[in-house]
Structures are given as structure tokens and as C-alpha cells.
Design a protein around this motif. Structure first.
Motif, short mmCIF file in Angstrom:
data_model
loop_
_atom_site.label_atom_id
_atom_site.label_comp_id
_atom_site.label_asym_id
_atom_site.label_seq_id
_atom_site.Cartn_x
_atom_site.Cartn_y
_atom_site.Cartn_z
N GLY A 353 38.34 -18.99 50.68
CA GLY A 353 39.16 -17.72 51.31
C GLY A 353 40.23 -18.11 52.09
N SER A 354 40.52 -19.32 52.11
CA SER A 354 41.60 -19.79 52.81
C SER A 354 42.90 -19.43 51.99
CB SER A 354 41.65 -21.32 53.27
OG SER A 354 40.60 -21.51 54.01
N GLN A 355 43.94 -18.99 52.88
CA GLN A 355 45.12 -18.51 52.27
C GLN A 355 45.95 -19.93 51.67
OE1 GLN A 355 48.72 -16.42 54.13
NE2 GLN A 355 47.98 -14.74 52.99
N ILE A 356 46.49 -20.10 50.86
CA ILE A 356 47.33 -21.20 50.22
C ILE A 356 48.63 -20.76 50.20
CG2 ILE A 356 47.32 -23.09 48.37
CD1 ILE A 356 44.76 -23.16 50.05
N GLY A 374 42.93 -27.41 40.43
CA GLY A 374 41.74 -26.88 40.80
C GLY A 374 41.56 -25.13 40.56
N ILE A 375 40.72 -24.62 41.40
CA ILE A 375 40.26 -23.08 40.93
C ILE A 375 40.59 -22.53 42.26
CG2 ILE A 375 38.62 -21.39 40.06
CD1 ILE A 375 36.91 -23.79 39.06
N TYR A 376 41.59 -21.28 42.08
CA TYR A 376 41.93 -20.50 43.11
C TYR A 376 41.75 -19.13 42.52
CZ TYR A 376 44.40 -24.79 44.41
OH TYR A 376 44.79 -25.87 44.84
N MET A 377 41.91 -18.26 43.97
CA MET A 377 41.90 -16.87 43.44
C MET A 377 43.26 -16.12 43.71
SD MET A 377 38.97 -15.61 42.62
CE MET A 377 38.86 -14.02 43.09
#
Ligand SMILES: [Zn+2]
Length: 394
Positions: A353-356, A374-377
Motif C-alpha cells: 500500500g505504499s505509494q511509489i 515486481g507486482i504493483y497496484m
């Protein structure tokens, strides 16, 4: 008969209340969903159904037309009640559509108006109120409310409040204890006159016996007036509550109020004639009264003050169709957004949940070259709504 007007000084009146109503943006957003195009369609379809004298085929056709509208809005069979009655040698039906409240499912805000007419199609009296109730039901369908709402379309009004009085005696008082009603808001003849400016609306104030409900009704009519000025461009005035479907409720001790056109009223030359037609009324006025009504019914039923993702269908549909490509992506991620004119924000978070990354430039091409594989949202936000989808970065 001339309907007396009681001048009430709005700012002085509001100062008497410790809990002054405050503006709620979500209520305004929903009031703004009243559609002028829908109002026009309803009024013209209502007019085309002809003279809806109680007991006639045209009256039944109007009942079925209203019911079909609710079905088209997504209301189910379980929401409908058809109340058949016979009085003075005529038989007809009232339509009741119930939307269940979240906190007080057994306490009801009733919003009502009659659909029968005499002598003419009754496009103002009362296609106008009927159209507004339909817009209310459409707009509030998926909006959570603390109290239950009953949308009621009465027949037999023009023959002496036949449908509403049977509803009170047979349904409201037909259970023990009787139905628990928070407030009754009636909409009757709110179409105005084509030749007038139609910038004000009467809010109906109960001044009749029994007097036990008059103090509560005085508060409610003030709240109705406050909501009108908060959520519509209309000004308000007050008139005595009389001669329409809230009367049997009032006589039953319920707390009642309603809207009635300011210009026209008892001096309207068209109502109860063959000329009660769309061309002689003001559909923009109906639209504005509709905004006031959506604001007021949300207030009385205590509607959710937050905008739900499912509510704004247009934005929801745009978000549903959002695509990220290619996926897996490398260096550049493309966003496919159905309506390029809508402003949006795009952000990428990791799976904790950390904003990248955040991008507020409305760009459809996002530079992801600095992100580790990697896998992100990925989340697109438009107005108050969001959609998130998984993104794989190589
Ligand atoms: Zn009427």
C-alpha cells in the motif's frame, strides 16, 4: 378560492433553531442529478396517457406506466405494494414503492403525490409531482438512508382524496401499532405557468386541527424551506396546508408538509381543464422543484453524506473500462481511459500500500523505467471514485 400567503422572514425564522441545517455537498451532487430531459420525457409521456379520471382505463394505464418506470430504475417486485380500494362507486389502485432504511427500517419518510386527473391529462396537476417523485426514486435508489422511504402515487385525489384517505385508514392504521411515519411530503401541482418567471415555491404549513402535530410540522416546513434554498435556485414562501393528499395523514396526527406552485396555484386557469398541458406550464420549474425535493428528502431520510462509488454511473462506467497496457509492462505504461475529457489522477502503490508514484497530469503514458520489477497496484481516481488493477513490471 384564493390561497393566503403568510410572509415569514427566512433569516429571522432560521435563527430560532439551534441546529441550523448546513449545506451537504453530497446532497447537492444528488440534487444535481435531476435531469431536465427526464422531466420532459415523463411529463410528455404522462400527457399522452390522456384523461386519468379515477376508475377509467386511462387511470389504470397511468398506474402501470408509473410502475414500469420503477422497474426500469431497478426496483424489484418486493419493493412494490399495490393498494386496491373502492370508494364512492369507483375502484382504483395506489402504488407504494418502499426503499428500506439502514438504521430505522420501520420508520418512514413518505413522499407522495396523486396521478389521477379530471377533465384533462393533468400534466401540471399532477404530472409535475409524479415526475419529481420518479426522479427522486431514480436518484436515491442506491443511496443509503437512515430512515425508510415510501414513494406513493395516489389515485382518487380529484374526487376528494379517496386514495390517500383509504391508505391512511386501511394501511397506516391497519396494523397494531400503526405505521410509524417520520414525515409526509406531498408534491401537488408544481408545474408553474409558461408565461411566468416561476422563481418561488410554496412550502405548505399545517395550521389545522388536530393541533398536536402543528409544532412539529412548523419545524418540518422550515426545514423544507431551508433545503429548497440550499439545494435549488428557488425562493420560498409559506401557505396553509390544505386540499391535497397529506390532509388524511394530518387528520391522523402525522407530521406533514408539501410543495405547491407559487405562481398559478388556485389562480391557475389551466388545472382541472383540458388545457392542463405541457405547453402551458414550465418544465424548468419542475426541474428546479425536483432539485429542492431531492435535497429535502435526503435531509428528512438522513441520506449518506459520502458519495458512493456505485452512484455516479457515468464515472463508474468510465472507470470500469480503464485498462493498463502492456501488462506486464516495461519502461512505459499506457492507460486506456474511455473519456479523455475527464480529469484523473494515477498512482502506483506496492502490494503493502505504499505509494511509489503519483501522476496528476492527466497523462496516458506513465514513465515506469525507475521502478523495480515486481507486482504493483495501479489506481485511477476520477472525481471521488477509484479503480485499482494489478500491474506487473518487468
Ligand atoms: Zn392535484
Amino acid at each position: 378560492m384564493f390561497k393566503r400567503s403568510i410572509q415569514v422572514f427566512f433569516l429571522l425564522a432560521i435563527s430560532h433553531f439551534t441546529k441550523a441545517q448546513t449545506f451537504i455537498q453530497a446532497y447537492q451532487d444528488r440534487a444535481n442529478k435531476v435531469s431536465q430531459a427526464n422531466v420532459k420525457t415523463y411529463l410528455q409521456e404522462f400527457e399522452a396517457l390522456g384523461i386519468k379520471r379515477t376508475g377509467t382505463t386511462q387511470n389504470t394505464n397511468a398506474f402501470n406506466w408509473i410502475k414500469n418506470k420503477y422497474t426500469s430504475f431497478g426496483y424489484a417486485t418486493a419493493n412494490f405494494q399495490e393498494h386496491s380500494w373502492t370508494a364512492n362507486g369507483v375502484s382504483s389502485k395506489n402504488l407504494i414503492v418502499t426503499k428500506t432504511g439502514t438504521l430505522y427500517p420501520n420508520k418512514f419518510v413518505i413522499v407522495c403525490g396523486h396521478f389521477d386527473s379530471i377533465n384533462g391529462p393533468g400534466t401540471n396537476d399532477n404530472g409535475s409531482g409524479t415526475s419529481i417523485i420518479l426522479e427522486l426514486a431514480r436518484i436515491l435508489k442506491d443511496v443509503p438512508t437512515d430512515y425508510s422511504i415510501k414513494f406513493i402515487h395516489f389515485s382518487g385525489e380529484e374526487q376528494g382524496l379517496l386514495g390517500s384517505s383509504r391508505y391512511v385508514s386501511q394501511i397506516v392504521n391497519g396494523t397494531s401499532p400503526k405505521m410509524d411515519i417520520k414525515v409526509v411530503v406531498n408534491l401537488d401541482q408544481v408545474g408553474g405557468l409558461a408565461t411566468k418567471s416561476n422563481t418561488k415555491i410554496y412550502c405548505d404549513k399545517d395550521q389545522s386541527a388536530p393541533n398536536s402535530n402543528n409544532a412539529a410540522a412548523a419545524l418540518v416546513v422550515q426545514e423544507l424551506a431551508n433545503c429548497t434554498t440550499l439545494y435549488s435556485p428557488l425562493g420560498v414562501d409559506f401557505d396553509p396546508a390544505e386540499s391535497t393528499d397529506y390532509v388524511p395523514f394530518q387528520q391522523n396526527g402525522e407530521i406533514i408538509t408539501g410543495f405547491w406552485e407559487y405562481e398559478g396555484g388556485y389562480n391557475n386557469p389551466f388545472v382541472h381543464t383540458a388545457n392542463d398541458l405541457y405547453v402551458n406550464m414550465d418544465p424548468v420549474y419542475v426541474y428546479n422543484v425536483g432539485k429542492a425535493a431531492v435535497g429535502a428528502i435526503q435531509h428528512f431520510a438522513v441520506a449518506s453524506t459520502t458519495t458512493l462509488a456505485v452512484e455516479d454511473i457515468s464515472t463508474s462506467k468510465i472507470l470500469e473500462s480503464v485498462e493498463f497496457y502492456p501488462n506486464p509492462a516495461k519502461n512505459i505504461l499506457n492507460l486506456k481511459i474511455a473519456d479523455p475529457s475527464k480529469a484523473f489522477t494515477f498512482e502506483i502503490t506496492d502490494m503493502s500500500g505504499s505509494q511509489i508514484l503519483i501522476n496528476k497530469t492527466n497523462s496516458n503514458q506513465i514513465d515506469i523505467s525507475h521502478l523495480k520489477p515486481g507486482i504493483y497496484m495501479g489506481t485511477v481516481q476520477m472525481e471521488n471514485e477509484k479503480i485499482s488493477k494489478k500491474i506487473i513490471i518487468e
